[in-house]
Enzyme design. Structure first.
Site, PDB file in Angstrom:
ATOM      1  N   VAL A  16      31.061  43.820  46.117  1.00 18.16           N
ATOM      2  CA  VAL A  16      30.295  42.724  46.953  1.00 18.16           C
ATOM      3  C   VAL A  16      29.051  43.457  47.358  1.00 18.16           C
ATOM      4  CG1 VAL A  16      30.460  41.374  49.169  1.00 18.16           C
ATOM      5  CG2 VAL A  16      32.336  41.297  47.468  1.00 18.16           C
ATOM      6  N   SER A  42      32.558  57.785  48.835  1.00 12.83           N
ATOM      7  CA  SER A  42      31.263  57.396  48.356  1.00 12.83           C
ATOM      8  C   SER A  42      30.109  58.040  48.919  1.00 12.83           C
ATOM      9  CB  SER A  42      31.358  55.908  48.437  1.00 12.83           C
ATOM     10  OG  SER A  42      32.376  55.295  47.620  1.00 12.83           O
ATOM     11  N   ARG A 102      38.233  36.617  61.097  1.00 11.65           N
ATOM     12  CA  ARG A 102      37.845  35.181  60.796  1.00 11.65           C
ATOM     13  C   ARG A 102      38.592  34.252  61.760  1.00 11.65           C
ATOM     14  NH1 ARG A 102      39.118  35.623  54.367  1.00 11.65           N
ATOM     15  NH2 ARG A 102      37.066  36.815  54.083  1.00 11.65           N
ATOM     16  N   CYS A 131      36.667  33.396  50.012  1.00 15.31           N
ATOM     17  CA  CYS A 131      35.787  32.869  48.961  1.00 15.31           C
ATOM     18  C   CYS A 131      36.086  31.404  48.524  1.00 15.31           C
ATOM     19  CB  CYS A 131      35.795  33.933  47.727  1.00 15.31           C
ATOM     20  SG  CYS A 131      37.471  34.929  47.662  1.00 15.31           S
ATOM     21  N   GLN A 158      41.759  31.372  40.368  1.00 15.80           N
ATOM     22  CA  GLN A 158      40.724  32.393  40.971  1.00 15.80           C
ATOM     23  C   GLN A 158      40.584  33.585  39.964  1.00 15.80           C
ATOM     24  OE1 GLN A 158      42.356  31.698  45.505  1.00 15.80           O
ATOM     25  NE2 GLN A 158      41.199  33.504  45.204  1.00 15.80           N
ATOM     26  N   SER A 161      37.533  39.239  39.714  1.00 12.91           N
ATOM     27  CA  SER A 161      36.448  39.903  40.428  1.00 12.91           C
ATOM     28  C   SER A 161      36.928  39.875  41.912  1.00 12.91           C
ATOM     29  CB  SER A 161      34.995  39.343  40.095  1.00 12.91           C
ATOM     30  OG  SER A 161      35.079  38.053  40.219  1.00 12.91           O
ATOM     31  N   GLY A 162      37.508  38.734  42.333  1.00 12.61           N
ATOM     32  CA  GLY A 162      37.959  38.810  43.941  1.00 12.61           C
ATOM     33  C   GLY A 162      38.629  40.030  44.106  1.00 12.61           C
ATOM     34  N   HIS A 239      35.514  31.502  40.906  1.00 17.82           N
ATOM     35  CA  HIS A 239      36.720  30.820  41.274  1.00 17.82           C
ATOM     36  C   HIS A 239      36.443  29.174  40.933  1.00 17.82           C
ATOM     37  CE1 HIS A 239      38.124  34.393  43.320  1.00 17.82           C
ATOM     38  NE2 HIS A 239      38.133  34.002  44.335  1.00 17.82           N
ATOM     39  N   ASN A 313      32.430  33.584  42.893  1.00 20.82           N
ATOM     40  CA  ASN A 313      33.165  34.026  44.159  1.00 20.82           C
ATOM     41  C   ASN A 313      32.579  35.452  44.881  1.00 20.82           C
ATOM     42  OD1 ASN A 313      34.177  35.016  41.692  1.00 20.82           O
ATOM     43  ND2 ASN A 313      35.466  36.223  43.012  1.00 20.82           N
TER      44      ASN A 313
HETATM   45  O1  L14 Z   1      38.272  37.919  51.626  1.00 16.78           O
HETATM   46  O2  L14 Z   1      40.553  37.487  45.041  1.00 16.78           O
HETATM   47  O3  L14 Z   1      40.076  37.292  52.173  1.00 16.78           O
HETATM   48  O4  L14 Z   1      42.289  39.019  45.540  1.00 16.78           O
HETATM   49  C1  L14 Z   1      41.145  38.592  49.893  1.00 16.78           C
HETATM   50  C2  L14 Z   1      41.809  38.399  48.352  1.00 16.78           C
HETATM   51  C3  L14 Z   1      38.842  37.781  48.817  1.00 16.78           C
HETATM   52  C4  L14 Z   1      39.558  37.419  47.534  1.00 16.78           C
HETATM   53  C5  L14 Z   1      39.345  37.550  51.357  1.00 16.78           C
HETATM   54  C6  L14 Z   1      41.318  38.278  45.954  1.00 16.78           C
HETATM   55  C7  L14 Z   1      40.058  37.590  49.915  1.00 16.78           C
HETATM   56  C8  L14 Z   1      40.762  38.511  47.389  1.00 16.78           C
END
Ligand code: L14
Length: 333
Positions: A16, A42, A102, A131, A158, A161-162, A239, A313
């Site tokens: 991201v 990093s 959130r 996402c 989904q 890449s999430g 997604h 996503n």
């Molecule tokens: O931001 O696809 O709550 O594994 C956590 C699970 C983002 C996607 C979040 C995945 C998600 C993630």
């Protein structure tokens, strides 16, 4: 914010984070100084941004002692839990992509096409939704305003890449015949895993409950009945979701519903089944919009539809949405 902002990217080396860098430059987001931050692991690496190289600095409690206006966070919930409040206490506005803040009642949860005004109620932290929730909100807001929503049933498909680079690697290796299970408890190549994030005591996954709770918060209506099943599929990017909705009010015909959806900013209707036209994950990848198609009446209820909804996503589901929130803040400064 009535000056050209100084910005920080926290988690600058992640998937991201690298998309934050790409999308900020693509959209010509105004900036003065920019700071790239990440964990000690990093720190010292270099990353590109807008044609220049930057050395990544280690995120510490002193990182926000300097003059920073906006910080885009995507470094995991633990990092956001510790460092977003430190940044906010220094007058930074944090747009946080983790699930940490959130559902906090003092933190707005914003999809700019849907509830832009909420962004201005912040006390230093604004949360970027999950996402899968973000992409569903764009069409559902248009339908909510036109017809009212009684009930929503989500099923998601989904992308790996999430889960970041390790999810991508599990699928790559699996396709090459080497089933590794680093990101997931089972091989993802050739499988659909009905398991995203952790299981909760109620039998749902955390990802499923995020969709339920965040839908209520963003639409500002807890009376909508919402349920979800979230599934990981062997797709690299974007997604896909099926969304079944029951309306409060009747609608005319499907063409009328398409017109309602076409009028929604950030949404593209791709719905021409006779020509095999419907949204596809690979086509949505790299785009900032949400795509919908397969829009059809649900004949099992008085008034309702089924549709298919696809978005990148990592862009609309994460980086682009967060940057749109930052753009809102600048536009109303
Ligand atoms: O931001 O696809 O709550 O594994 C956590 C699970 C983002 C996607 C979040 C995945 C998600 C993630």
């Amino acid at each position: 914010m009535n000056k050209i902002p100084n910005i920080a990217i926290v988690g600058a080396t992640g998937l991201v984070g690298s998309t934050f860098r790409k999308v900020l430059a693509e959209r010509k987001f105004p900036y003065n100084n920019v700071y790239m931050m990440a964990s000690a692991k990093s720190a010292g690496k270099t990353v590109d941004f807008d044609g220049k190289e930057y050395v990544v600095e280690e995120l510490t409690e002193h990182s926000f002692d300097k003059d920073i206006d906006i910080a885009l966070f995507s470094a995991g919930g633990g990092t956001s839990a510790t460092f977003a409040p430190i940044a906010a206490a220094h007058g930074v506005v944090v747009v946080d992509n983790s699930s940490q803040w959130r559902m906090d009642p003092n933190v707005p949860l914003v999809v700019p096409e849907v509830n832009p005004d909420a962004a201005f109620t912040h006390s230093g932290i604004i949360a970027n939704p999950n996402c899968s929730t973000i992409q569903a909100m764009v069409p559902l807001k248009a339908l909510y305003d036109a017809y009212g929503l009684k009930r929503i049933v989500y099923s998601t498909y989904q992308a790996v890449s999430g889960t970041g680079l390790k999810g991508i690697n599990d699928l790559k290796e699996g396709i090459a015949g080497n089933d590794i299970c680093v990101a997931y408890p089972h091989p993802i190549a050739g499988n659909c895993l009905p398991h995203i994030d952790v299981f909760l005591d109620n039998g749902y996954t955390k990802e499923e409950m995020k969709m339920v709770n965040e839908t209520h918060k963003i639409l500002g209506d807890d009376s909508i009945r919402v349920t979800a099943t979230t599934v990981r599929v062997p797709v690299f990017d974007s997604h896909s979701e099926t969304i079944n909705v029951e309306f409060e009010k009747p609608f005319g015909d499907i063409e009328e519903v398409r017109a309602v959806l076409r009028a929604m900013p950030g949404l593209v209707v791709q719905d021409d089944p006779a020509n095999n036209v419907y949204p596809l994950a690979r086509e949505a990848a790299g785009k900032n919009e949400v795509f919908v198609g397969r829009i059809r009446r649900d004949f099992s209820v008085e008034s309702g539809i089924n549709f298919w909804c696809v978005a990148d996503n990592i862009r609309k589901g994460a980086a682009t949405n967060a940057i749109q929130i930052a753009e809102l803040l600048l536009a109303r400064a």
